[in-house]
Design a protein around this motif. Sequence first.
Motif, short mmCIF file in Angstrom:
data_model
loop_
_atom_site.label_atom_id
_atom_site.label_comp_id
_atom_site.label_asym_id
_atom_site.label_seq_id
_atom_site.Cartn_x
_atom_site.Cartn_y
_atom_site.Cartn_z
N SER A 46 0.83 -1.21 0.00
CA SER A 46 0.00 0.00 0.00
C SER A 46 0.86 1.25 0.00
CB SER A 46 -0.93 0.02 1.21
OG SER A 46 -1.85 -1.03 1.15
N LEU A 47 1.94 1.23 0.77
CA LEU A 47 2.85 2.37 0.80
C LEU A 47 3.53 2.58 -0.54
CD1 LEU A 47 4.50 1.91 4.31
CD2 LEU A 47 2.84 3.65 3.63
N VAL A 48 3.92 1.50 -1.18
CA VAL A 48 4.55 1.60 -2.50
C VAL A 48 3.58 2.20 -3.50
CG1 VAL A 48 5.43 0.23 -4.45
CG2 VAL A 48 6.18 -0.28 -2.13
N GLN A 49 2.34 1.75 -3.47
CA GLN A 49 1.34 2.28 -4.39
C GLN A 49 1.08 3.76 -4.12
OE1 GLN A 49 -1.74 -0.56 -3.56
NE2 GLN A 49 -1.11 -1.91 -5.23
N GLU A 50 1.02 4.13 -2.86
CA GLU A 50 0.81 5.54 -2.52
C GLU A 50 2.01 6.39 -2.96
OE1 GLU A 50 -1.02 9.02 -0.72
OE2 GLU A 50 -1.68 7.20 -1.72
N ASN A 51 3.22 5.87 -2.76
CA ASN A 51 4.42 6.59 -3.21
C ASN A 51 4.41 6.78 -4.72
OD1 ASN A 51 5.58 6.96 -0.72
ND2 ASN A 51 6.84 5.11 -0.82
N ASP A 52 4.01 5.75 -5.45
CA ASP A 52 3.93 5.86 -6.91
C ASP A 52 2.92 6.94 -7.31
OD1 ASP A 52 5.83 3.90 -7.29
OD2 ASP A 52 4.36 2.30 -7.65
N ARG A 53 1.77 6.93 -6.65
CA ARG A 53 0.74 7.92 -6.96
C ARG A 53 1.25 9.34 -6.69
NH1 ARG A 53 -2.66 11.22 -4.78
NH2 ARG A 53 -2.14 10.68 -2.64
N LEU A 54 1.92 9.52 -5.56
CA LEU A 54 2.44 10.84 -5.21
C LEU A 54 3.55 11.29 -6.16
CD1 LEU A 54 2.46 10.51 -1.33
CD2 LEU A 54 0.96 11.97 -2.71
#
Length: 69
Positions: A46-54
């Motif tokens: 989830s953190l990786v996906q959020e980092n990618d989005r940001l």
Amino acid sequence: MRLRRALTSGLNRKQVADDPGVGLSTLNKWITAHRDTDVVSHEDLSLVQENDRLRRENRILKEEREILN
């Protein structure tokens, strides 16, 4: 350890592979082999996906700012 770092650190694969001891092709093979396994916890994913989005959002905002200037 290196596989987890490649998947969660936000560094690109070349940056992770530049550390002594593993080549880029080996790292790519590890990532491909473990892509669908539980190497990364659900929370880390989830953190990786959020980092990618940001990162995408940040890139878009930078491009828009350059257009306006």
